[in-house]
Scaffold this active site. Structure first.
Site, mmCIF file in Angstrom:
data_model
loop_
_atom_site.group_PDB
_atom_site.id
_atom_site.type_symbol
_atom_site.label_atom_id
_atom_site.label_comp_id
_atom_site.label_asym_id
_atom_site.label_seq_id
_atom_site.Cartn_x
_atom_site.Cartn_y
_atom_site.Cartn_z
ATOM 1 N N HIS A 119 -7.650 -5.737 -0.305
ATOM 2 C CA HIS A 119 -6.293 -4.949 -0.415
ATOM 3 C C HIS A 119 -5.632 -5.682 1.258
ATOM 4 O O HIS A 119 -5.979 -5.296 2.396
ATOM 5 C CB HIS A 119 -6.802 -3.348 0.215
ATOM 6 C CG HIS A 119 -5.609 -2.606 0.364
ATOM 7 N ND1 HIS A 119 -4.977 -1.968 -0.736
ATOM 8 C CD2 HIS A 119 -5.112 -1.765 1.404
ATOM 9 C CE1 HIS A 119 -4.037 -1.337 -0.275
ATOM 10 N NE2 HIS A 119 -4.130 -0.875 0.968
ATOM 11 N N SER B 296 0.834 -1.286 0.079
ATOM 12 C CA SER B 296 0.179 -0.014 0.062
ATOM 13 C C SER B 296 0.760 1.306 0.032
ATOM 14 O O SER B 296 1.619 1.296 -0.753
ATOM 15 C CB SER B 296 -1.165 0.188 1.239
ATOM 16 O OG SER B 296 -1.972 0.758 1.043
#
Ligand code: GTR
Length: 429
Positions: free
Chosen positions: A411, A265
């Protein structure tokens, strides 16, 4: 009488600014609504000349692109300074005897200021230097393994409501809570070392005008940089990774010429910038890095340049804010960030439900970095690099120097992701 009611005018005015703009942002997730765009050609110089030899790439084009990323995206970082380190804890029987765990203090000193971060290093039971993964973690070194001997960071942490923090202070209750993202045993079993640092030890992740973390160490130096080009937090974290590599490079248990930098990320954006700006990283891994990382900014799919600069004004340099809702003016795009890593191996991973990070935009960046990899004598993405060759979920592309997969799910950094990285690392480290 006012033609518009006052609340309307206020909202309209305020929406040009930070938090309100962030709240009113509506992401595009419709492929048919992606604007038409033209990508800057990595193999054409800024003056328009074709780049057709590795020498020309090295001598001219790479430097042009690197400088644009410095001045327009991440900001300029100071030159390396020497680091001090000491080992403050060792367990020769970690992970049930499989590994050696060492806890380092790494100190950067400049004038009368200093910054110390803790680096946790696991290595297999061998006296030979091993290849290793180096990555920043989100919540503290103590969160990657439930080992009571691992120090708990005293740096600012994001407050969480799961009992792992008290306000912005990390607690022992957080021990091991991120272990799913850090399969240390699997990494050790495959013969690799793992070094990790809490990113907030290098720079706390909030906008404080760069008063804390690594930036004040170089405050006088930063004065000499044009304000729009001063380094943001991502550049600060990446600088910390390079200094960590300095330490690993001098460590007898780690082979500093075979270090992969990895991040998830925002820390995937960071690993890409670390790998692009420091050519000592042999392999660079971006896990779900999205906007400002592997994804093409011009697609404006999911998170956009404007949204990221509004929500996280401290991540990039001020010049990057010029491209809010104005991506076509950006003189680079993020396929060129991947190209800066060439001919070294790079791995980009997306997740099927992580549309915010634009999986397709991440794959397309690989496709458009491919010509640079090929010019430099590697096989790029392996097979034919074309937009229509985006693999289905869970069909990793591991054959070339650019690795890619779309994992099914959301994610996260998972064991599935790591197992692809390990296979890829076996080929490239
Ligand atoms: C999000 C941000 C992303 C990504 C993510 C993370 O809020 O919009 O760019 O970096 O945070 O780091 O978890």
């Amino acid at each position: 009488m006012n033609r518009f009611p006052l609340p309307f005018v206020l909202v309209a005015l305020l929406s040009c600014y930070g938090p309100v703009a962030a709240q009113s942002f509506v992401a595009n997730y419709d492929e048919t609504q992606v604007p038409a765009y033209e990508l800057p050609d990595p193999l054409r110089t800024e003056s328009g000349q074709p780049v057709d030899s590795p020498q020309q790439w090295e001598a001219q084009r790479r430097g042009e692109i690197l400088d644009l990323f410095r001045s327009q995206v991440f900001g300029r970082s100071p030159d390396p300074i020497s680091v001090e380190h000491r080992i403050v804890g060792t367990d020769r029987q970690a992970l049930g005897g499989k590994a050696i765990r060492r806890d380092f203090d790494v100190t950067l000193r400049r004038g009368d200021r200093s910054l110390t971060f803790a680096m946790l290093v696991y290595s297999p039971q061998t006296d030979e230097p091993v290849p290793a993964f180096l990555g920043l973690n989100f919540q503290g070194n103590h969160t990657i393994e439930a080992d009571p001997a691992i120090r708990i960071t005293s740096s600012w942490v994001r407050a969480r409501n799961d009992g792992s923090t008290a306000g912005n202070q990390a607690l022992a209750a957080g021990r091991g809570i991120r272990s799913a993202a850090w399969p240390v045993e699997m990494i050790i079993d495959r013969g690799y070392g793992l070094a990790t640092i809490y990113y907030g030890d290098i720079d706390p992740d909030f906008d404080d005008g760069f008063e804390n973390g690594i930036h004040p160490l170089f405050a006088d130096w930063a004065e000499s940089v044009e304000p729009g080009q001063r380094w943001g937090s991502i550049a600060g974290w990446a600088y910390g990774l390079s200094r960590a590599l300095d330490v690993l490079d001098s460590d007898p248990r780690i082979d500093g010429s075979r270090v992969a930098v990895i991040g998830h990320s925002r820390l995937g954006k960071t690993s890409l910038w670390a790998g692009a700006s420091d050519e000592r990283f042999k392999l660079v891994i971006s896990n779900n890095s999205g906007c400002g990382g592997a994804a093409l900014s011009r697609r404006a799919f999911g998170e956009t340049v404007g949204r990221i600069n509004t929500a996280f004004p401290h991540w990039f340099c001020r010049n990057h804010h010029r491209y809010n809702e104005n991506e076509s003016e950006l003189p680079v795009d993020h396929h060129q960030l991947l190209a800066l890593i060439a001919p070294r191996a790079v791995y980009v991973a997306s997740a099927s439900e992580d549309l915010w990070a634009d999986p397709r935009g991440e794959f397309l960046a690989c496709v458009h970095a491919d010509p640079v990899y090929r010019l430099l004598g590697t096989d790029g993405l392996g097979g034919e690099a074309a937009p229509e060759k985006m693999p289905a979920a869970d069909q990793p592309l591991l054959e070339g120097s650019i690795g890619y997969h779309l994992r099914s799910g959301g994610h996260a950094l998972t064991e599935y992701d790591w197992s692809q990285y390990l296979t890829f690392a076996d080929r490239h480290l």
